[in-house]
Design an enzyme around this catalytic site. Structure first.
Site, mmCIF file in Angstrom:
data_model
loop_
_atom_site.group_PDB
_atom_site.id
_atom_site.type_symbol
_atom_site.label_atom_id
_atom_site.label_comp_id
_atom_site.label_asym_id
_atom_site.label_seq_id
_atom_site.Cartn_x
_atom_site.Cartn_y
_atom_site.Cartn_z
ATOM 1 N N GLY A 1 0.674 -1.245 0.155
ATOM 2 C CA GLY A 1 0.105 -0.041 0.067
ATOM 3 C C GLY A 1 0.614 1.384 -0.035
ATOM 4 N N SER A 2 0.166 2.509 -0.210
ATOM 5 C CA SER A 2 0.842 3.829 0.116
ATOM 6 C C SER A 2 0.635 4.722 -1.139
ATOM 7 C CB SER A 2 2.215 3.561 0.407
ATOM 8 O OG SER A 2 2.858 3.245 -0.723
ATOM 9 N N ARG A 3 1.381 5.744 -1.222
ATOM 10 C CA ARG A 3 1.347 6.788 -2.159
ATOM 11 C C ARG A 3 2.802 7.229 -2.685
ATOM 12 N NH1 ARG A 3 -1.205 11.889 0.813
ATOM 13 N NH2 ARG A 3 0.739 13.125 -0.033
#
Length: 258
Positions: free
Chosen positions: A224-226
């Site tokens: 996950g994440s950005r």
């Protein structure tokens, strides 16, 4: 703010010869890959399963998938349902860490032949477009089903790799700006790899002094994440090619003219 001792987490399978080159040469075994694929994208220590897996993955995937795979294989005889579930989990971990080849668009595909175009640093959805002082930030949220390998939006030289400790809020929320981050500073622009609520490991593939090509792999985030790009002051909203909510692909979708 500290400088990270980067652990290069390369990929386990050869990619197409359209991927950008890496400045480090001579680190691959002879004939281990074709064309100009980055030489640091493979460690040469992959298990035999890597040859039959239908998709390439980053090397770190094998370390994460090994425990459930071994336990699942042992339980198949005694508790088949649990063994099957664990083997499925191991395969899911490998799939999550897949690393497909990408081909940055040629310059003559741009509507302005004199423009330098920046490509998306991640697969996912554009979730952030905002000004920060005299600079523009564009962020891409990576959902659980997206490829989590990050790529350089522009060519440049890595001037610093900095780790910023922080929280683990959901990457799609406004509070995620305070999350743990890895900053790859290339002088003219900065790339932020931001951890999410479940993602606790950010793996850079580059170190200070590396020469990057546009679209080159620079790291991956587990689970996950950005990924955000902070553009130079010369880039404003009129130069953007994307809008919030738009789906993009790392290393291929043009997000701005620079």
């Amino acid at each position: 703010m500290t400088v990270v001792n980067t652990d290069r987490s390369p990929t386990s399978e050869p990619h197409s010869d359209t991927d950008p080159p890496n400045s480090r040469s001579g680190t691959d075994p002879p004939n281990s890959r074709s064309g100009t694929d980055p030489p640091n994208s493979r460690s040469g220590t992959n298990p035999p399963l890597a040859r039959v897996l239908p998709f390439p993955v980053v090397d770190d995937a094998w370390r994460l998938a090994r425990p459930p795979a071994l336990l699942g294989a042992a339980l198949l005889v005694f508790v088949p349902p649990a063994g099957i579930a664990l083997l499925a989990l191991a395969l899911g971990i490998l799939w999550f860490h897949r690393d497909p080849p990408r081909s940055p668009p040629d310059s003559d595909e741009s509507w302005d032949l004199d423009a330098v175009t920046a490509v998306s640093p991640a697969d996912g959805t554009v979730s952030v477009i905002r000004e920060e002082g005299d600079r523009l930030r564009v962020g891409v949220f990576m959902n659980v089903t997206d490829v989590h390998v990050n790529r350089a939006p522009l060519s440049g030289t890595v001037e610093a790799v900095r780790h910023r400790p922080g929280a683990y809020k959901p990457a799609f929320s406004k509070d995620s700006d305070r999350n743990e981050q890895l900053v790859i500073d290339c002088g003219d622009y900065e790339l932020f790899c931001i951890a999410g609520w479940f993602a606790r490991r950010i793996h850079p593939h580059v170190s200070v002094g590396d020469e990057l090509e546009r679209g080159q792999r620079v790291g991956h985030v587990s689970f996950g994440s950005r990924a955000d790009v902070l553009f130079p002051p010369s880039v404003d909203r009129e130069d953007l090619r994307v809008r919030e909510g738009e789906t993009v692909r790392a290393g291929e979708t043009v997000i701005a003219d620079v």
